[in-house]
Design a protein around this motif. Structure first.
Motif, PDB file in Angstrom:
ATOM      1  N   ASP A 152       0.826  -1.219   0.000  1.00 17.80           N
ATOM      2  CA  ASP A 152       0.000   0.000   0.000  1.00 17.80           C
ATOM      3  C   ASP A 152       0.857   1.265   0.000  1.00 17.80           C
ATOM      4  N   ARG A 177      -5.201   7.431  -6.916  1.00 17.00           N
ATOM      5  CA  ARG A 177      -6.154   6.789  -7.829  1.00 17.00           C
ATOM      6  C   ARG A 177      -6.878   7.812  -8.689  1.00 17.00           C
ATOM      7  N   ASP A 191      -2.166  -0.304  -5.997  1.00 19.75           N
ATOM      8  CA  ASP A 191      -1.760  -1.708  -6.039  1.00 19.75           C
ATOM      9  C   ASP A 191      -2.998  -2.574  -6.203  1.00 19.75           C
ATOM     10  N   SER A 236      -4.800  -5.536  -4.816  1.00 22.03           N
ATOM     11  CA  SER A 236      -4.868  -6.461  -3.690  1.00 22.03           C
ATOM     12  C   SER A 236      -6.118  -7.335  -3.747  1.00 22.03           C
TER      13      SER A 236
HETATM   14 MG   LIG Z   1      -4.141  -0.905  -1.852  1.00 23.49          MG
END
Ligand SMILES: [Mg+2]
Length: 309
Positions: free
Chosen positions: A72, A146, A193, A195
């Motif tokens: 993260d 993001r 990322d 996940s």
């Molecule tokens: Mg993440």
């Protein structure tokens, strides 16, 4: 056990220049340079959900717990500084388990210069629960968010996707160095990322950027493990399904202008493949092209914790 255990933990980990006071007081004191943003992330992993204590070596569980938090930080293109480890141990065999967990974290902490600057240790008659809070700092290149995606951006991913349950979900390397390198050399607009699943996480990036992605399904880098998993469970999912929806790949998604993407793809600067899987478009949602050239919607697939009302 706690005093002696804290001493043992202190002996296992080096501190760094950002930690003014580590374990030993009621709280840690960090001294971070004032120029950059401080990035904080926390993750909880549970026996029975994120790993199985009776089937997996404690070292691998410890590695995973720290790697999840470092992933993260990588997602934000932050440099790791410190981590805080809170363990809720099962009473029986708890000490041995804890030592295994820390032994699994140590090489990773050393690799990325992360100080284990504090935490908490409890025990109960329940299963193992691990919470790790990681602290990082953004660099002069700024954080990766993001929400920064722009129409026309190329969507790139690191590595391969799918089938992580066979091994990778325990043994993955967080893409810390890769994120820092990409952020310093290329004009990245957005990133995160992966996940919970490639399409689920990509849909979250799209949502924050208020855009959609036109995916090139033929370009999705499918891991060998996704193929293996599909073979083990015939008639359920294809390798592509696994790549699009399996959780815990812990790879990176980044978006950047097409010209920058071209340069990056030609450079291949990471030692692991970087692949273009699509383009950001104004229409929200995930899309792929049919053979007739029309767009069809792609469902966002991935792992989500269910909560009853
Ligand atoms: Mg993440």
């Amino acid at each position: 056990m706690e005093n002696e255990f804290v001493c043992w933990v202190r002996s296992q980990f080096a501190q760094n220049e950002s930690v003014e006071r580590g374990p030993g007081d009621d709280a840690a004191i960090l001294r971070l340079s004032g120029q950059q943003g401080t990035v904080v992330t926390t993750d909880t992993l549970m026996d029975g959900v994120d790993f199985l204590v009776d089937q997996v070596d404690a070292c691998r569980i410890g590695h995973k717990a720290l790697a999840v938090s470092l992933s993260d930080l990588a997602a934000m293109a932050a440099r790791p500084v410190a981590a805080f480890v809170s363990l809720v141990l099962p009473r029986r065999g708890g000490r041995q388990l804890a030592e295994g967990l820390y032994a699994g974290m140590a090489p990773l902490a050393e690799r990325y210069g992360v100080a284990i600057a504090g935490g908490d240790t409890n025990s109960w008659d329940g299963p193992l629960v691990i919470t790790i809070t990681a602290i990082g700092q953004t660099t002069a290149d700024g954080p990766l968010l993001r929400s920064g995606g722009q129409v026309g951006d190329a969507v790139l991913v690191t590595g391969h996707f799918g089938g992580s349950i066979l091994n990778k979900h325990l043994d993955f390397e967080p893409r810390v160095a890769e994120a820092l390198l990409l952020n310093s050399r290329y004009d990245l607009h957005a990133g995160m990322d992966v996940s919970d699943g490639l399409t689920l996480d990509l849909s979250r990036l799209c949502q924050e950027s208020q855009l959609g992605t036109l995916l090139n399904l033929e370009a999705i880098p499918i891991s060998d493990a996704a193929g293996e998993l599909a073979r083990q469970q015939p008639n359920s999912k294809t390798p592509l399904d696994h790549a699009l929806g399996d959780g815990e790949d812990f790879e990176l998604i980044v978006t950047l202008p097409a010209s920058e993407a071209k340069r990056l793809l030609a450079d291949q600067p990471l030692g692991i493949p970087v692949t273009r899987i699509g383009t950001l478009v104004a229409e929200q949602g995930l899309w792929a092209l049919n053979a007739d050239g029309k767009r069809k919607p792609i469902a966002a697939d991935g792992y989500q914790h269910e909560i009853d009302p």
